[in-house]
Design a protein around this motif. Structure first.
Motif, short mmCIF file in Angstrom:
data_model
loop_
_atom_site.label_atom_id
_atom_site.label_comp_id
_atom_site.label_asym_id
_atom_site.label_seq_id
_atom_site.Cartn_x
_atom_site.Cartn_y
_atom_site.Cartn_z
N THR A 104 0.82 -1.22 0.00
CA THR A 104 0.00 0.00 0.00
C THR A 104 0.85 1.26 0.00
N THR A 105 2.11 1.17 0.44
CA THR A 105 3.00 2.33 0.43
C THR A 105 4.13 2.18 -0.57
N LEU A 106 3.98 1.26 -1.50
CA LEU A 106 5.05 1.00 -2.47
C LEU A 106 5.43 2.25 -3.25
N GLY A 107 4.44 3.06 -3.58
CA GLY A 107 4.73 4.25 -4.37
C GLY A 107 5.56 5.28 -3.64
N LEU A 108 5.72 5.13 -2.32
CA LEU A 108 6.51 6.10 -1.54
C LEU A 108 7.95 5.66 -1.35
N VAL A 109 8.27 4.41 -1.67
CA VAL A 109 9.60 3.86 -1.39
C VAL A 109 10.55 4.20 -2.54
N ARG A 110 11.75 4.63 -2.16
CA ARG A 110 12.84 4.84 -3.12
C ARG A 110 14.05 4.09 -2.57
N SER A 111 14.52 3.06 -3.28
CA SER A 111 15.55 2.19 -2.72
C SER A 111 16.54 1.76 -3.80
N ILE A 112 17.84 1.75 -3.44
CA ILE A 112 18.90 1.20 -4.29
C ILE A 112 19.69 0.20 -3.45
N ASP A 113 19.79 -1.03 -3.96
CA ASP A 113 20.54 -2.08 -3.26
C ASP A 113 21.48 -2.75 -4.26
N LEU A 114 22.77 -2.48 -4.11
CA LEU A 114 23.81 -3.09 -4.96
C LEU A 114 24.75 -3.95 -4.12
N SER A 115 24.30 -4.36 -2.96
CA SER A 115 25.16 -5.05 -2.00
C SER A 115 25.55 -6.45 -2.49
N SER A 116 26.63 -6.97 -1.86
CA SER A 116 27.11 -8.34 -2.09
C SER A 116 27.38 -8.61 -3.56
#
Length: 783
Positions: free
Chosen positions: A636-648
């Motif tokens: 329901t809050t997906l539109g508010l998330v800003r995420s970058i994951d380049l780990s491992s």
């Protein structure tokens, strides 16, 4: 003889008056030129009144472009939304309802309702709905249009008290003041006594008008003998039934009664059962207990909505009561989100007219009846979120009319034997279904738009017959045991917007044919065994992507620079692969991460039947984001998330300074790589950052003091680098566990136990104790 003479004189006088009035009226008409037949056109004073109304409109999106004073525009009877009487020339219709233009551009009027309209005293039809009157009141002069039969001010952004003068419109047949979801409660009524004067009213919609103080609403309705359709949705209604309340008898004309979204209790039943209603909506109220036997009095019932209440009892009892009066007539039964239990009885098949059955989110148990196949007219069947067991009956495949089937979140098992050539919406997710999904190729289903078999025990290869399903929008097979290569025929799904294949055993490369799926918004193929390079065509062809997750696979090579063409990307997860090279310096092209735009909080799709008459439901998309070793599912809050994951991965080079431009970034994880250099000096520009993990790299130098500007930071891990110097002072940075800074041997200052050179103050014993306690706690957690 004298009476006859008086009658003759009376007739003569009346005739003379009518002739004089007609002559005066005709004198105000404009006529065609010489040689043309005389033709009635609009009356000058009414034309002027309409132009004054136009002057009060600040913006009209071109809807009033045909209104003007030039010669070719002078006849107001030809203006958009205006209709005149063919004989008298008076304006009788003003229909300025807003419309959808090209590309669904919402075109509406914005401004005020000018009192100049008072000149239109012959008006019978007035529709100003779906416009924007900027929070103004409904003008009281509306009550002066005594010839009015139709009035629609719905969704018009008007506020305040509904004027009692509307009660003067004694010829009114239809009244619509529904203010829509956005303006819920902006209008209010203290009492509805004025409504009783509208005795000719057939259609009434006061939805989302605040009627919390109008305790006389039932009395007012009882005084409308011709009312056939009545809507009071979300009106904050209360039930006050007076012993002296005159009840309408069973011959009442009311056909549609919609009181959904209020706080009505079961006490409403004594009033309700005196109607001969065929369409009843009491959903989203506070009804409780079992369905009363009085429902058996509704002998014309076709549509019954009782969802989102507190109803109890067994489903068999509900059906038994309804079968007395509606066994051959009931078309829609909705008991969604109640506490109805028991098993579906075999005799449900006797409801031969049933088109839609909504029983999701209840306490149904037991197996599905084998007689379902006899419901030949069934279009929608919703049984999700119950406790159903057993297999899916083969007879469901005999429902040739079925367009929507949802049995998600149950305990159903066994193979899927379905052959449903007309199904549009199919959700079998979160069960225990096993076996292959080869049944999809046994029939051509060109109508399928929603397909969710996620979270089951399905196995085998993905069929290669997707060229027959070109209308598919949502495709979800996540969390199964499927294996093999992803077939090339997926590239025929040119309408697909969501592709979830997470947590399977797919191998090989992403098929190049996927570049044809240019409408894709979400791709999640994480936690598989996919290999090869990250395709460059993702950045050149799938530029509408919002979510891209390739997490936990075997991708290698470098991150292609053209991935920066994904201007709408909100979640980019390339973690736990074998990706090498540097982080591209163009991440500041991720426009959605740079500045807040007008994206919805949800990423959703609405589904309807082939002809649009049945609403099948809304699919709200989701994505997984990994924070501190834990997965969080955003929906329901997906539109508010800003995420970058380049780990491992095996990324090298410096921390790109361009990342500091991503002011809307919420989570950044670059841990477990081989990054070198300093932490960017302007890291405080990431003002929305809540989670930052740069651990297990080769970063050096001091922690920039700019990091103290990260006011929302709740997760921080800078451990196992080569950082040095004093930890900057801020309430947040000193509140993190010591593990956030561990493994940086030249780092000093609180919360670490080692003091920085020059520090003369003794470490507070409470801090020492907290450090020790924290260390023990972390050891227990395995950190």
């Amino acid at each position: 003889m004298i009476i006859g003479e008086h009658l003759y004189l009376l007739v003569a006088v009346v005739t003379l008056i009518l002739c004089v009035e007609m002559k005066a009226a005709l004198g105000s008409f404009t006529t065609s030129g010489a040689g043309d037949d005389a033709k009635v056109r609009c009356i000058e004073r009414e034309r002027h009144a309409l132009l004054q109304f136009k002057e009060g409109i600040s913006y009209d999106y071109g809807l009033l472009s045909s209104w003007g004073s030039t010669k070719e525009m002078k006849d107001c009877c030809k203006w958009r939304g205006v209709q005149c009487n063919n004989i008298t020339g008076h304006v009788v219709t003003l229909d300025l309802r807003a419309s959808l233009g090209w590309y669904n551009n919402y075109q509406h009027l914005k401004g005020e309702i000018s009192p100049s309209l008072l000149e239109l005293q012959h008006l019978k039809y007035l529709d100003l709905s779906c416009n924007d009157f900027e929070g103004r009141h409904i003008p009281e002069f509306i009550g002066s249009f005594t010839r009015l039969r139709y009035l629609n001010l719905s969704n018009a952004n008007v506020v305040g008290k509904v004027p009692n003068q509307i009660g003067n419109l004694s010829k009114l047949r239809s009244l619509d003041l529904d203010q829509g979801i956005e303006n819920n409660g902006s209008l209010y009524v203290k009492n509805l006594e004025w409504l009783s004067h509208l005795s000719l009213l057939r259609y009434l919609d006061l939805s989302r008008v605040d009627l919390s103080k109008a305790i006389d609403w039932m009395e007012a309705i009882n005084k409308l003998p011709l009312l056939t359709e009545f809507h009071l949705i979300e009106c904050r209604l209360s039930v006050v039934i007076s012993p002296s309340l005159p009840l309408i008898n069973s011959s009442a004309s009311l056909v549609v009664l919609d009181l959904s979204g209020n706080s009505l209790t079961s006490s409403i039943y004594s009033w309700l059962f005196n109607f001969s209603t065929t369409h009843l909506d009491f959903s989203s109220n506070q009804l409780e207990g079992g369905i009363p036997k009085s429902f058996g009095n509704l002998n014309s019932l076709r549509i019954l909505y009782l969802g989102y209440n507190e109803l109890t009892g067994k489903i068999s009892e509900f059906l038994q009561i309804l079968s007395r009066v509606a066994e051959k007539s009931l078309e829609i039964l909705d008991l969604t989100a109640n506490r109805v239990g028991g098993s579906l009885p075999d005799n449900i098949s006797t409801f031969s007219s049933l088109k839609a059955l909504y029983l999701e989110e209840n306490q149904l148990s037991g197996p599905l009846p084998g007689t379902l196949g006899q419901l030949r007219n069934l279009i929608s069947l919703y049984l999700a979120n119950n406790q159903l067991i057993g297999t899916l009956p083969k007879c469901i495949g005999q429902l040739s009319m079925l367009e929507s089937l949802d049995v998600a979140v149950n305990f159903l098992e066994g193979p899927i034997p379905l052959v449903l050539p007309n199904v549009t919406y199919l959700d079998l997710s979160s069960n225990k279904f096993s076996g292959s999904i080869s049944f999809l190729c046994s029939t051509i289903n060109e109508n399928l738009r929603f397909f969710d078999l996620s979270d089951n025990h399905l196995s085998g290869k993905l069929p290669d017959c997707w060229m027959h399903m070109k209308e598919l929008v949502v495709f979800d097979l996540a969390n199964n045991n499927l294996f093999g290569k992803i077939p090339q025929s997926l590239g025929f799904l040119t309408q697909v917007q969501t592709l979830h294949l997470r947590k399977n055993n797919f191998i090989g490369e992403l098929p190049p044919s996927l570049k044809n799926c240019r409408n894709l918004l979400v791709i999640d193929v994480g936690e598989n065994k996919l290999s090869g390079h990250i395709p460059e065509w993702i950045g050149t062809h799938l530029t509408s992507l919002i979510v891209l997750s390739l997490r936990l696979n075997k991708f290698q090579g470098y991150i292609p620079p053209n991935i920066c063409h994904l201007n709408s990307i909100q979640i980019l997860d390339l973690s736990q692969n074998s990706i090498s090279g540097i982080i591209p310096h163009c991440f500041n092209n991720f426009t959605t991460m740079v500045s807040r735009n007008k994206l919805e909080n949800l990423i959703f799709y609405d589904f309807t039947g082939h002809d649009g008459s049945y609403y099948f439901g809304r699919y709200i998309d989701s994505a997984l984001v990994l924070w501190k070793g834990q997965e969080y599912k955003y929906q329901t809050t997906l539109g508010l998330v800003r995420s970058i994951d380049l780990s491992s991965n095996s990324l090298v080079g410096k921390f790109p300074k361009e990342i500091s431009s991503l002011a809307e970034l919420v989570s950044l994880n670059l841990s477990r790589n081989s990054l070198t250099g300093h932490v960017i000096q302007k890291i405080g520009e990431l003002k929305m950052l809540e989670s930052l993990d740069l651990s297990r790299n080769q970063l050096s130098g001091e922690i920039p003091t700019d990091i103290t500007r990260l006011n929302f930071l709740g997760v921080l891990d800078l451990s196992n680098n080569n950082l040095s110097g004093k930890i900057p002072s801020s309430t947040q940075l000193q509140s993190f566990y010591t593990s956030a800074y561990a493994g940086n041997h030249e780092l000093c200052g609180l919360p670490l136990p080692n003091k920085c050179p020059g520090d003369e103050t003794t470490l507070d014993p409470s801090v020492t104790n907290r450090v020790k306690t924290t260390s023990i706690k972390e050891m227990r957690m395995g950190l």
